[in-house]
Enzyme design. Structure first.
Site, PDB file in Angstrom:
ATOM      1  N   VAL A  81      71.046  25.621 -13.174  1.00 36.79           N
ATOM      2  CA  VAL A  81      70.465  26.037 -14.443  1.00 36.79           C
ATOM      3  C   VAL A  81      69.057  26.592 -14.238  1.00 36.79           C
ATOM      4  O   VAL A  81      68.337  26.172 -13.338  1.00 36.79           O
ATOM      5  CB  VAL A  81      70.453  24.854 -15.449  1.00 36.79           C
ATOM      6  CG1 VAL A  81      69.473  23.773 -15.028  1.00 36.79           C
ATOM      7  CG2 VAL A  81      70.190  25.303 -16.868  1.00 36.79           C
ATOM      8  N   CYS A  82      68.700  27.576 -15.061  1.00 32.61           N
ATOM      9  CA  CYS A  82      67.332  28.086 -15.129  1.00 32.61           C
ATOM     10  C   CYS A  82      67.005  28.222 -16.616  1.00 32.61           C
ATOM     11  O   CYS A  82      67.550  27.488 -17.430  1.00 32.61           O
ATOM     12  CB  CYS A  82      67.169  29.395 -14.354  1.00 32.61           C
ATOM     13  SG  CYS A  82      68.113  30.782 -15.016  1.00 32.61           S
ATOM     14  N   ARG A  83      66.167  29.158 -16.991  1.00 32.15           N
ATOM     15  CA  ARG A  83      65.804  29.297 -18.406  1.00 32.15           C
ATOM     16  C   ARG A  83      66.936  29.912 -19.226  1.00 32.15           C
ATOM     17  O   ARG A  83      67.333  29.373 -20.245  1.00 32.15           O
ATOM     18  CB  ARG A  83      64.535  30.139 -18.558  1.00 32.15           C
ATOM     19  CG  ARG A  83      64.050  30.256 -19.990  1.00 32.15           C
ATOM     20  CD  ARG A  83      62.684  30.930 -20.062  1.00 32.15           C
ATOM     21  NE  ARG A  83      62.171  30.871 -21.428  1.00 32.15           N
ATOM     22  CZ  ARG A  83      62.396  31.802 -22.340  1.00 32.15           C
ATOM     23  NH1 ARG A  83      63.134  32.858 -22.045  1.00 32.15           N
ATOM     24  NH2 ARG A  83      61.901  31.687 -23.556  1.00 32.15           N
ATOM     25  N   GLY A 140      69.720  31.942 -17.376  1.00 36.68           N
ATOM     26  CA  GLY A 140      70.919  32.142 -16.569  1.00 36.68           C
ATOM     27  C   GLY A 140      70.831  33.153 -15.449  1.00 36.68           C
ATOM     28  O   GLY A 140      71.736  33.228 -14.630  1.00 36.68           O
ATOM     29  N   MET A 198      68.626  26.634 -19.831  1.00 32.47           N
ATOM     30  CA  MET A 198      67.997  25.535 -20.560  1.00 32.47           C
ATOM     31  C   MET A 198      67.772  25.878 -22.034  1.00 32.47           C
ATOM     32  O   MET A 198      67.700  24.970 -22.860  1.00 32.47           O
ATOM     33  CB  MET A 198      66.678  25.131 -19.889  1.00 32.47           C
ATOM     34  CG  MET A 198      66.861  24.402 -18.577  1.00 32.47           C
ATOM     35  SD  MET A 198      67.884  22.896 -18.677  1.00 32.47           S
ATOM     36  CE  MET A 198      66.899  21.854 -19.751  1.00 32.47           C
TER      37      MET A 198
END
Length: 112
Positions: free
Chosen positions: A64-66, A68, A92
């Site tokens: 996961v990141c902010r 995708g 996220m």
């Protein structure tokens, strides 16, 4: 690998006891993250791959990141290395929008 072909799951499909690998930067992590997630910024993933594989065990790594983009790149890399990895669609921001729990180093948890 085409990022459109990266294995992807929705935030609702991430099990509470699954490995969530957060590849955001330290300031993003400090503002708000999933409790129990493994934080390895994208730039450190190659050097720390063994740590990721060890933590994953037999289960998939949910990356996961902010939103995708970075996590799709990391998922593509891990998959090419033979790691069972899936990108968390929407990152996220989707995690927060879905009401999944967040924790933070500061007063109130939020996604940067």
């Amino acid at each position: 690998m085409n990022f459109a072909q990266v294995p992807t799951v929705t935030v609702d499909a991430v099990p509470a006891d699954g490995l969530l690998l957060d590849v955001r930067e330290p300031d993003e992590w400090a503002a708000g993250h999933a409790e129990g997630a493994l934080h390895i910024p994208m730039g450190e993933v190659i050097a720390r791959r063994a740590e990721i594989e060890e933590r994953a065990g037999d289960g998939p790594v949910h990356v996961v990141c902010r939103v995708g983009g970075r996590s799709a790149q990391v998922t593509a890399y891990l998959t090419q290395q033979g790691v069972d990895a899936v990108n968390v669609d929407g990152g996220m921001l989707a995690w927060e929008a879905a009401g999944r729990p967040l924790t933070a180093d500061g007063e109130s948890a939020r996604v940067l």
